[in-house]
Design an enzyme around this catalytic site. Sequence first.
Site, short mmCIF file in Angstrom:
data_model
loop_
_atom_site.label_atom_id
_atom_site.label_comp_id
_atom_site.label_asym_id
_atom_site.label_seq_id
_atom_site.Cartn_x
_atom_site.Cartn_y
_atom_site.Cartn_z
N ASP A 111 -52.57 -37.71 -13.71
CA ASP A 111 -51.58 -38.79 -13.74
C ASP A 111 -50.16 -38.25 -13.71
O ASP A 111 -49.29 -38.81 -13.03
CB ASP A 111 -51.80 -39.69 -14.96
N ASP A 131 -43.79 -41.67 -19.24
CA ASP A 131 -44.98 -42.49 -19.04
C ASP A 131 -45.50 -42.95 -20.41
O ASP A 131 -45.90 -42.14 -21.24
CB ASP A 131 -46.06 -41.69 -18.31
#
Length: 259
Positions: A111, A131
């Site tokens: 990710d 994030d």
Amino acid sequence: MLLAVDAGNTNLVFAMVDETRTIRARWRIATDARRTADQYAVWLHQLLELEGFTRADVDAVIVATVVPRALHNLEVLSEKYFHVTPMIAGSATAPYGITLDVDEPGSVGADRALNAIAAHDRYPGDLILIDFGTATTFDVVDGDGAYKGGIIAPGINLSLDALVAAAAKLPRIAIEAPADTSVIGRTTEAQMLTGIYWGYIAMIEGLVSRLKAEIGRPVTVVATGGLATLFDQHTSAFDAIEPDLTIQGLALLAQKARP
């Protein structure tokens, strides 16, 4: 059309992405490594129909996962129900194509690499990517698109769960933006919300400030994840919010990898 799958520690996100890398539909399900390909297929088939798609519309699948045990059943899903061999982000079928300039490149989560790819494609110069997921991560990407490293902090929900679990008299509260900017809570719930919310604001602003000072050049700060808009209400730390940064990275990777 591309089916992009982002398997995170808490949730899996499935997204239908067209040839212009536009997300046409997205669905979220709790991550469970025991879930079989058949279970995914039943759930996904109904959602595809609700959005006007069929399984035949899917001609490519790309998967990114930070949960290795979930990968096999996602591969079976692709082969058995969509009749395509999936591309795996970061593998020979879909290499990242960026420099992971850290001491242990193999430990960089898919990710985080995908966020770097997508953000570099959209924004010039040096970047700080935040994030808000199971963990809150801060990643640094230089102007050439190389991943330089970052920071891992406990996610806000993880922190709240730990607080409630360890203190018998503290209630479970919802994460939300406070009604005002006062940091003096007058009830237990208000004090907990202050500690969690403004504590995270202070962490975000403090770490971004330190990262900018260490980088020493102009930096664009990009936030992603479901809670980014919640914090954006009370901080000016973010220059941009990209809710689908990881899916955008998968779409870009697939576009480069497909013949």
